[in-house]
Design an enzyme around this catalytic site. Structure first.
Site, PDB file in Angstrom:
ATOM      1  N   ASP A  22      78.432  59.061  28.416  1.00 38.10           N
ATOM      2  CA  ASP A  22      77.899  59.933  27.590  1.00 38.10           C
ATOM      3  C   ASP A  22      77.863  61.297  28.496  1.00 38.10           C
ATOM      4  OD1 ASP A  22      77.482  58.306  25.472  1.00 38.10           O
ATOM      5  OD2 ASP A  22      75.295  58.071  25.868  1.00 38.10           O
ATOM      6  N   ASP A  60      76.058  53.515  15.214  1.00 38.41           N
ATOM      7  CA  ASP A  60      74.957  53.921  16.121  1.00 38.41           C
ATOM      8  C   ASP A  60      73.553  53.512  15.156  1.00 38.41           C
ATOM      9  OD1 ASP A  60      76.424  55.225  18.023  1.00 38.41           O
ATOM     10  OD2 ASP A  60      76.072  56.958  17.114  1.00 38.41           O
TER      11      ASP A  60
END
Length: 262
Positions: free
Chosen positions: A130, A11
């Site tokens: 997500d 990330d």
């Protein structure tokens, strides 16, 4: 039997790898290109680089990170974050990436999945979800809701319905990230994994919650996923990739072997 994959997730925020808990409280984990090279050497099967603030800030992925990664790794890698058009797909693929991951851009305009699949092939199109578990869902019928903009905005979109539709639109793979489990290192949401994996025919990648090799084993067996995304467990060397693969192989899971460093 196809080998199950261990995929390291990076990330990226402002040029650095970060890792948070449930998408918040991020802490620095290092340079993305250095970590990518390390995981390439240590035996990861693939890498994923997500620019976690690109969609929220309305900007493109930092392409130079992808280009520099291509110079250092010899395994497939996926790039995502801020992907809104077919031209964005093209720009990322030209840096050397093998696949492009899309979440917010696909929910905002689902035809993007089909356009990209027709232009570059379904194998290049990764649909990322997500999701958060919905409280108060009917007994015995759990539900999960999709979020966009790096987990900041609820969409009201049912994760199961969207996964099925995403496959029909042309997505070749689905990354399934449990926001409830993300960064906790307490294990994947196995019920979520199994629900989505049973509903689609494309590979499903479990994401969010890996803290031990057994968690990964559960996702690949009970959760019926084809691959497991790992982050904290790798970044902070809790369990090296070779150890994870040895654990899986000892329990009958087909994996690509890698030597344990001496």
């Amino acid at each position: 039997m196809l080998a199950k994959r261990i995929i390291c997730c990076l990330d990226v925020d402002r040029g650095r790898v970060v890792k948070g808990i449930k998408f918040f409280e991020h802490r620095d984990a290092g340079d993305p290109v250095e970590l990518a090279a390390r995981y390439n050497t240590e035996g990861a099967d693939e890498l994923v680089l997500y620019d976690i603030t690109a969609s929220h800030e309305g900007r493109d992925f930092v392409l130079d990170v992808s280009a520099r990664t291509a110079e250092q790794v010899f395994i497939p890698y996926t790039v995502g974050g801020g992907i809104r058009t077919v031209d964005d797909f093209r720009a990322v693929l030209r840096t050397g990436a093998d696949k492009v991951s899309v979440n917010t851009g696909a929910i905002n305009r689902p035809d993007l999945i089909t356009e990209a699949a027709e232009r570059f092939g379904a194998q290049c199109v990764v649909l990322a979800l997500d999701v958060k578990r919905v409280d108060g869902a009917a007994a015995g019928k759990p539900r999960w809701e999709c979020y966009v903009n790096g987990g900041r905005v609820a969409t009201g979109l049912d994760a199961l319905e969207w996964a099925v539709r995403g496959e029909s639109l042309g997505a070749g793979e689905i990354v399934l990230n449990s926001m409830d489990a993300d960064g906790t290192m307490q294990g994947y949401d196995i019920e979520l994994c199994r629900t989505i994996a049973d509903a689609v025919s494309v590979p499903v990648i479990a994401s969010g919650g890996a803290g031990t090799p057994e968690h990964i084993h559960q996702a690949l067996t009970e959760g019926r996923c084809e691959a497991a995304l790992i982050a904290s467990i790798a970044h902070y060397s809790a369990h090296p990739i070779a150890e994870i693969k040895e654990y899986l192989a000892d329990r009958g899971v087909a994996v690509r072997p890698t030597a344990i460093p001496t």
